[in-house]
Design a protein around this motif. Structure first.
Motif, PDB file in Angstrom:
ATOM      1  N   VAL A   1       0.844  -1.186   0.000  1.00  0.00           N
ATOM      2  CA  VAL A   1       0.000   0.000   0.000  1.00  0.00           C
ATOM      3  C   VAL A   1       0.887   1.247   0.000  1.00  0.00           C
ATOM      4  O   VAL A   1       1.888   1.305   0.709  1.00  0.00           O
ATOM      5  CB  VAL A   1      -0.927   0.013   1.234  1.00  0.00           C
ATOM      6  N   VAL A   2       0.486   2.230  -0.805  1.00  0.00           N
ATOM      7  CA  VAL A   2       1.220   3.484  -0.904  1.00  0.00           C
ATOM      8  C   VAL A   2       0.262   4.632  -0.596  1.00  0.00           C
ATOM      9  O   VAL A   2      -0.866   4.664  -1.090  1.00  0.00           O
ATOM     10  CB  VAL A   2       1.815   3.654  -2.323  1.00  0.00           C
ATOM     11  N   LEU A   3       0.705   5.557   0.238  1.00  0.00           N
ATOM     12  CA  LEU A   3      -0.037   6.787   0.500  1.00  0.00           C
ATOM     13  C   LEU A   3       0.322   7.773  -0.603  1.00  0.00           C
ATOM     14  O   LEU A   3       1.500   8.007  -0.872  1.00  0.00           O
ATOM     15  CB  LEU A   3       0.359   7.360   1.873  1.00  0.00           C
TER      16      LEU A   3
ATOM     17  N   PRO B   1       2.991   0.730   6.207  1.00  0.00           N
ATOM     18  CA  PRO B   1       3.079  -0.600   6.817  1.00  0.00           C
ATOM     19  C   PRO B   1       1.687  -1.183   7.073  1.00  0.00           C
ATOM     20  O   PRO B   1       0.718  -0.445   7.279  1.00  0.00           O
ATOM     21  CB  PRO B   1       3.831  -0.353   8.127  1.00  0.00           C
ATOM     22  N   PRO B   2       1.595  -2.514   7.070  1.00  0.00           N
ATOM     23  CA  PRO B   2       0.298  -3.161   7.273  1.00  0.00           C
ATOM     24  C   PRO B   2      -0.391  -2.754   8.580  1.00  0.00           C
ATOM     25  O   PRO B   2      -1.619  -2.676   8.620  1.00  0.00           O
ATOM     26  CB  PRO B   2       0.633  -4.655   7.295  1.00  0.00           C
TER      27      PRO B   2
ATOM     28  N   GLU C   1      -6.192   9.102  10.530  1.00  0.00           N
ATOM     29  CA  GLU C   1      -5.679   9.865  11.668  1.00  0.00           C
ATOM     30  C   GLU C   1      -5.840   9.093  12.972  1.00  0.00           C
ATOM     31  O   GLU C   1      -4.963   9.130  13.830  1.00  0.00           O
ATOM     32  CB  GLU C   1      -6.381  11.224  11.767  1.00  0.00           C
ATOM     33  N   ILE C   2      -6.946   8.386  13.119  1.00  0.00           N
ATOM     34  CA  ILE C   2      -7.182   7.590  14.335  1.00  0.00           C
ATOM     35  C   ILE C   2      -6.196   6.434  14.393  1.00  0.00           C
ATOM     36  O   ILE C   2      -5.606   6.154  15.446  1.00  0.00           O
ATOM     37  CB  ILE C   2      -8.645   7.087  14.378  1.00  0.00           C
ATOM     38  N   VAL C   3      -5.998   5.766  13.277  1.00  0.00           N
ATOM     39  CA  VAL C   3      -5.061   4.642  13.232  1.00  0.00           C
ATOM     40  C   VAL C   3      -3.646   5.123  13.563  1.00  0.00           C
ATOM     41  O   VAL C   3      -2.924   4.478  14.333  1.00  0.00           O
ATOM     42  CB  VAL C   3      -5.095   3.942  11.854  1.00  0.00           C
TER      43      VAL C   3
END
Length: 191
Positions: free
Chosen positions: A100-102, A125-126, A140-142
Motif C-alpha cells: 500500500v502506498v499513501l 506498513p500493514p 488519523e485515528i489509526v
C-alpha cells in the motif's frame, strides 16, 4: 483572479496558496489585481476509502465537478478550480502481503480544460494500512493509536510519521499541484 478550492482543510488550502505564489506570474496573464481563494467543503463521488489511483484521481475530479456546480448555484465562477485528494493506492497483493502506498492527487480545471497531477507516494506498513482498508477506521485515528502503542508522539500526520519527518503532506500536495497546473502555466509546451 479567482481560484476555487474544493476543500476547507488547512493543509489543502495552504498547499494551493503556496504553489500559487510560485506560479501566479505565469498564470495571471498580465493582470495584477491579486487573487481571491474561494474555499468550499464539497463532496466527492469516489469511495469513502480510496484504494486505487483511479479512485484517488476520480475523487479529485469529482471535487472539481461539485465545486463548479456550487459556484454556478451562486451565480459565480472562478478562473481555476482545484480538487485535492489523499489516500491509499493498493499497488500489489500477493497472498497475505498487500503493498500500500499513501499518495496525493490533484485535478485543476479552468472550467473548460482540466488536468491531473500526482504527488509522491510512500509505502504504508500493514499495521497502519490494514485497519483503514479492512475496517474503515480513519487514517488519523489509526496513526494516533499506532503512535501511542510505540510511545511516539500522537497527532502526527502520515507523511511525517512514515518518512521520519523528511516528507510532509504539504510537499506531496505541492508536487501534485505543480504537475496539475503545468499545462496552464506551460501552455506553449502543452499547446
Amino acid at each position: 483572479m479567482r481560484v476555487a478550492v474544493g476543500s476547507t482543510r488547512p493543509a489543502k488550502v495552504n498547499a494551493v496558496k503556496q504553489i500559487w505564489e510560485r506560479i501566479e506570474d505565469r498564470l495571471s496573464r498580465g493582470i495584477d489585481d491579486g487573487v481571491d481563494f474561494l474555499c468550499y467543503d464539497v463532496p466527492t463521488d469516489a469511495p469513502k476509502i480510496p484504494t486505487t489511483s483511479a479512485d484517488l484521481s476520480w475523487s479529485a475530479l469529482s471535487r472539481v465537478d461539485h465545486l463548479i456546480m456550487q459556484l454556478k448555484r451562486e451565480r459565480s465562477d472562478a478562473d481555476f478550480y482545484v480538487g485535492l485528494e489523499e489516500g491509499f493506492n493498493v499497488i500489489a497483493s500477493s497472498g497475505a502481503r498487500r503493498q500500500v502506498v499513501l499518495e496525493s492527487w490533484v485535478y485543476v480545471s479552468d472550467g473548460l480544460n482540466g488536468y491531473f497531477g500526482h504527488g509522491n507516494g510512500i509505502s504504508v506498513p500493514p499495521q497502519i494500512a490494514d485497519p483503514v482498508i479492512d475496517r474503515g477506521i480513519e487514517l488519523e485515528i489509526v496513526i494516533d493509536r499506532f503512535c501511542r502503542a510505540r510511545q511516539l508522539q500522537p497527532g502526527q500526520e502520515g507523511w511525517m510519521l512514515l518518512s521520519q519527518e523528511f516528507l510532509n503532506r504539504d510537499q506531496s500536495y505541492a508536487l501534485a499541484l505543480t504537475a496539475a497546473f503545468a499545462p496552464f502555466y506551460n501552455a506553449h509546451v502543452y499547446g
